[in-house]
Write a protein that holds these residues in place. Structure first.
Motif, mmCIF file in Angstrom:
data_model
loop_
_atom_site.group_PDB
_atom_site.id
_atom_site.type_symbol
_atom_site.label_atom_id
_atom_site.label_comp_id
_atom_site.label_asym_id
_atom_site.label_seq_id
_atom_site.Cartn_x
_atom_site.Cartn_y
_atom_site.Cartn_z
ATOM 1 N N UNK A 310 27.413 49.393 21.369
ATOM 2 C CA UNK A 310 27.943 48.383 22.280
ATOM 3 C C UNK A 310 28.235 47.091 21.529
ATOM 4 N N UNK A 311 29.408 46.509 21.831
ATOM 5 C CA UNK A 311 29.775 45.202 21.276
ATOM 6 C C UNK A 311 30.070 44.270 22.450
ATOM 7 N N UNK A 312 29.493 43.080 22.395
ATOM 8 C CA UNK A 312 29.730 42.093 23.445
ATOM 9 C C UNK A 312 30.521 40.927 22.869
ATOM 10 N N UNK A 313 31.600 40.559 23.561
ATOM 11 C CA UNK A 313 32.436 39.430 23.148
ATOM 12 C C UNK A 313 32.050 38.222 23.990
ATOM 13 N N UNK A 314 31.761 37.083 23.330
ATOM 14 C CA UNK A 314 31.370 35.870 24.050
ATOM 15 C C UNK A 314 32.208 34.694 23.553
ATOM 16 N N UNK A 315 32.448 33.699 24.421
ATOM 17 C CA UNK A 315 33.201 32.511 23.995
ATOM 18 C C UNK A 315 32.358 31.619 23.096
ATOM 19 N N UNK A 316 32.989 30.822 22.267
ATOM 20 C CA UNK A 316 32.280 29.898 21.395
ATOM 21 C C UNK A 316 32.265 30.383 19.964
ATOM 22 N N UNK A 317 31.399 29.752 19.156
ATOM 23 C CA UNK A 317 31.377 30.068 17.730
ATOM 24 C C UNK A 317 30.079 30.729 17.287
ATOM 25 N N UNK A 318 29.178 30.970 18.214
ATOM 26 C CA UNK A 318 27.934 31.632 17.825
ATOM 27 C C UNK A 318 26.863 31.452 18.865
ATOM 28 N N UNK A 319 25.764 32.205 18.677
ATOM 29 C CA UNK A 319 24.680 32.186 19.656
ATOM 30 C C UNK A 319 24.048 30.793 19.734
ATOM 31 N N UNK A 346 34.988 52.205 27.046
ATOM 32 C CA UNK A 346 34.980 51.427 28.279
ATOM 33 C C UNK A 346 34.903 49.961 27.966
ATOM 34 N N UNK A 347 35.405 49.132 28.889
ATOM 35 C CA UNK A 347 35.384 47.684 28.690
ATOM 36 C C UNK A 347 35.080 47.029 30.028
ATOM 37 N N UNK A 348 34.100 46.148 30.041
ATOM 38 C CA UNK A 348 33.693 45.527 31.301
ATOM 39 C C UNK A 348 33.705 44.013 31.186
ATOM 40 N N UNK A 349 34.620 43.342 31.946
ATOM 41 C CA UNK A 349 34.572 41.876 32.013
ATOM 42 C C UNK A 349 33.308 41.463 32.758
ATOM 43 N N UNK A 350 32.784 40.300 32.436
ATOM 44 C CA UNK A 350 31.583 39.829 33.115
ATOM 45 C C UNK A 350 31.679 38.334 33.369
ATOM 46 N N UNK A 351 31.275 37.957 34.590
ATOM 47 C CA UNK A 351 31.164 36.555 34.979
ATOM 48 C C UNK A 351 29.741 36.366 35.482
ATOM 49 N N UNK A 461 33.544 33.411 44.929
ATOM 50 C CA UNK A 461 32.273 32.708 44.687
ATOM 51 C C UNK A 461 32.462 31.505 43.771
ATOM 52 N N UNK A 462 33.119 31.691 42.627
ATOM 53 C CA UNK A 462 33.226 30.591 41.657
ATOM 54 C C UNK A 462 34.602 29.950 41.622
ATOM 55 N N UNK A 463 35.614 30.709 41.932
ATOM 56 C CA UNK A 463 36.977 30.185 41.865
ATOM 57 C C UNK A 463 37.478 30.026 40.449
ATOM 58 N N UNK A 464 36.798 30.602 39.451
ATOM 59 C CA UNK A 464 37.220 30.441 38.055
ATOM 60 C C UNK A 464 38.146 31.570 37.644
ATOM 61 N N UNK A 465 38.910 31.328 36.569
ATOM 62 C CA UNK A 465 39.856 32.337 36.084
ATOM 63 C C UNK A 465 39.424 32.951 34.758
ATOM 64 N N UNK A 466 38.409 32.421 34.131
ATOM 65 C CA UNK A 466 37.982 32.882 32.804
ATOM 66 C C UNK A 466 36.686 33.705 32.945
ATOM 67 N N UNK A 467 36.360 34.436 31.850
ATOM 68 C CA UNK A 467 35.187 35.315 31.831
ATOM 69 C C UNK A 467 34.035 34.693 31.044
ATOM 70 N N UNK A 468 32.824 35.172 31.361
ATOM 71 C CA UNK A 468 31.640 34.765 30.583
ATOM 72 C C UNK A 468 31.468 35.652 29.351
ATOM 73 N N UNK A 469 31.867 36.928 29.467
ATOM 74 C CA UNK A 469 31.736 37.854 28.335
ATOM 75 C C UNK A 469 32.516 39.119 28.641
ATOM 76 N N UNK A 470 32.699 39.933 27.610
ATOM 77 C CA UNK A 470 33.305 41.254 27.766
ATOM 78 C C UNK A 470 32.409 42.249 27.026
ATOM 79 N N UNK A 471 31.958 43.279 27.734
ATOM 80 C CA UNK A 471 31.161 44.326 27.105
ATOM 81 C C UNK A 471 32.041 45.506 26.764
#
Length: 646
Positions: A310-319, A346-351, A461-471
């Motif tokens: 499993x690889x998780x993609x997250x925004x930003x430059x590091x943990x 498989x690919x799962x967007x996450x908020x 719920x949030x009204x946002x258009x961006x994701x928190x992560x992608x698994x």
């Protein structure tokens, strides 16, 4: 005239007392022929006992020369002098000098042990000697169970064990009653008639009157010597050569082991206290390594259950970087683009966000997770009740929810069925359609979890258009590092910059494994310190043992023990203590492991065969290392010093 058996020329012996040198013997010239019965008399402090110690090679002269059967004793190595004592001399001490832990037969056997004689032969001879001396009924008695006269007879039997060509008796009747003293004198006369050379040191004129020759000593000088006053019996034939070769050496080592074991059993409390430090040290090392291995196994199992590919993609430059909250470039279209690649199963967007959820009268802060239907397979969740949502629910923005078991027990206590019930997430209702269980560990703070379609969360719920992560779940036959590089290239092409970072489950595994190994080594190093402390304890106890048993050492050396024999016995004792302590330490660790396993499933212990073997070898090494110095100190003691030590 035949060559004298013993020849002294110019013998002097002095002792140092502070800055003063005190002469005890001065210019002694003396010849003694084989078969003589010689009495050395003199007042207390005249030097007669010192002269006897020099004659028996228990002490060394300060000046002059001593020849035995033509051999210059000064030129002999310590082990060669031990061989002379063993093969030619027998000692009868005023205070008997029997070993209290041994019975009569075992005390008599000691000289033959150091001569390398086989056990069966020497036991028969020891029993025969004791029977001849009237102790047939007392053979299995220890010295404390014998009278003074009986102990002296055991001492005589010991002196005769290897032949006793020359018997040295120091005040042999001094500690006996009149009757026992007369019996001993008759025994010595009988031995002399058989050909034994007898040298008696005494201050009693009645004892000296039985001798062929009386030598008077005063202030360290011979002042009278009446020569032979009666015929000298034929001397004994040359004593048989002691056992030599590998077989005799192995027998001596076996006897050293037997004597060491007997000494340990005779002082059980001291032996156990000596072992205690080793037991604690070994148990600590084995338990710490087992705990480290068990914890590592558990962590790896938990990571594996989350999906090793499993690889998780997250925004930003590091943990943990602060910029992750400000970067909002990770989009659902990125997840769809990744899902179309050949490496992605498989690919799962996450908020993700935290909200208060209300069910009836129950409300609690809950982690709200907007995901796709692939999320549960990507992250290895198991459905335990109901069902999960699918792509049609995602596309329809369905207000359906999946909860975990903690959320079910919180919002639906008492075993109530959650399926079909409605959760209020703020002002948004969501109907529960399923309950899931994590296939492995969850990392981070424990929270109640509710999952909804990510489209529902983003729009309602949030009204946002961006994701928190992608698994992303990678195909089993695809290299993880290659997949990671391809995801990176794809997202850089889409975003124009590397405003994201990737978390690989294999990286988590290796990091945690490395951390666990480091911690295990650190704690094991601390446990090893306890082993060293235990080893120092062994050395201290062995030093005390040497001090307590100094007279025993003197007796063994007097009857012919080599330095190597003394080293072997004490070294074997130290090694045995550490080996037994090591075994008990390992058993203690395994036993504690069983108890811990029975009490809780949260702590896992995985015992390592390598760690147990290393711990066992360590206990042996500790015994050798910390037992050698006391053993060597014991072996270097001069016999006369050891015999006179209180």
């Amino acid at each position: 005239m035949t060559q004298p058996l013993i020849s002294l020329r110019g013998i002097g012996r002095s002792f140092q007392a502070g800055d003063e040198t005190i002469p005890v013997l001065q210019g002694v010239d003396l010849d003694i022929r084989a078969g003589e019965l010689v009495a050395i008399i003199g007042a207390s402090g005249s030097g007669k006992s010192t002269l006897m110690n020099i004659l028996g090679l228990l002490d060394r002269p300060s000046t002059g020369s001593y020849r035995f059967a033509g051999r210059d004793v000064a030129e002999l190595e310590p082990d060669e002098q031990a061989q002379l004592r063993r093969a030619h001399f027998g000692f009868i001490f005023q205070r008997y000098q029997l070993l209290g832990d041994l019975d009569a037969v075992e005390n008599v056997e000691i000289p033959a042990i150091y001569a390398g004689e086989a056990r069966g032969r020497r036991r028969l001879r020891a029993e025969e000697l004791l029977r001849k001396l009237g102790l047939a009924e007392r053979m299995d008695h220890r010295p404390g169970e014998l009278s003074g006269g009986q102990q002296q007879r055991v001492s005589v039997a010991r002196a005769l064990m290897n032949g006793g060509e020359v018997i040295l008796a120091d005040e042999p009747t001094g500690a006996l009653d009149t009757r026992s003293g007369e019996e001993l004198i008759q025994l010595l006369l009988d031995l002399n008639r058989q050909g034994h050379t007898i040298i008696v040191v005494t201050h009693d004129p009645k004892v000296a009157a039985h001798a062929h020759r009386v030598i008077e000593i005063s202030d360290g000088r011979i002042i009278a010597d009446n020569g032979a006053t009666s015929p000298i019996p034929e001397p004994l034939p040359a004593p048989p050569k002691p056992g030599t070769g590998l077989a005799a050496a192995l027998r001596r080592q076996g006897e050293s082991f037997h004597m060491a074991l007997k000494a340990m059993l005779a002082h059980r409390v001291r032996s156990f206290l000596t072992m205690l430090g080793i037991i604690i040290g070994i148990a600590s090392v084995v338990l710490v390594v087992a705990l480290g291995n068990g914890s590592q196994e558990k962590v790896l199992e938990n990571i594996s259950s989350l999906g090793t590919n499993t690889i998780t993609v997250r925004p930003g430059s590091g943990f943990g970087r602060r910029d992750s909250g400000r970067i909002r470039t990770l989009m659902p279209s990125d997840a769809r683009a990744i899902a179309q690649q050949d490496y992605a199963l498989g690919s799962s967007p996450a908020v993700n966000m935290s909200r208060t959820v209300v069910v009836g009268s129950v409300s609690a802060t809950t982690q709200i997770n907007g995901v796709s239907g692939d999320y549960f397979s990507v992250h290895n969740y198991t459905t335990v009740d109901g069902d999960i949502f699918d792509d049609s629910d995602v596309q329809a923005l369905s207000q359906v929810a999946v909860i975990d078991e903690d959320a079910r027990s919180t919002f639906f206590p008492g075993g109530a069925d959650p399926i079909g019930q409605v959760l209020m997430i703020g002002e948004v209702p969501a109907r529960v359609i399923g309950v899931v269980r994590a296939g492995g560990a969850t990392f981070g703070p424990t929270a109640l979890n509710v999952w909804l379609p990510y489209t529902t969360v983003m729009s309602r719920v949030t009204g946002q258009s961006y994701l928190s992560s992608i698994g992303v779940r990678i195909a089993d036959n695809y290299d993880m590092q290659d997949a990671q590089e391809r995801i990176t290239q794809l997202l850089i092409q889409r975003h124009g910059s590397e405003d994201f970072w990737l978390q690989n489950s294999d990286t988590i595994r290796s990091t945690l494994t490395s951390t666990m190994q480091t911690m295990t080594l650190l704690i094991a190093a601390i446990a090893v310190i306890s082993l060293v402390v235990g080893g120092i304890g062994v050395m201290n106890i062995m030093l005390v043992s040497v001090t307590e048993r100094t007279r025993e050492i003197g007796v063994r050396v007097a009857v012919g023990a080599r330095r190597a024999d003394i080293v072997s016995q004490f070294l074997i004792e130290a090694v045995l203590v550490c080996l037994v302590g090591g075994v008990l330490g390992i058993l203690t660790a395994v036993g504690l492991g069983q108890v811990i396993g029975a009490l809780t499933s949260e702590i896992r212990l995985a015992f390592s065969g390598v760690a147990i073997v290393v711990a066992f070898l360590s206990s042996t090494l500790i015994g050798i290392t910390f037992g050698f110095l006391p053993a060597r100190a014991a072996a270097k003691l001069d016999p006369v010093v050891a015999l006179n030590r209180e």
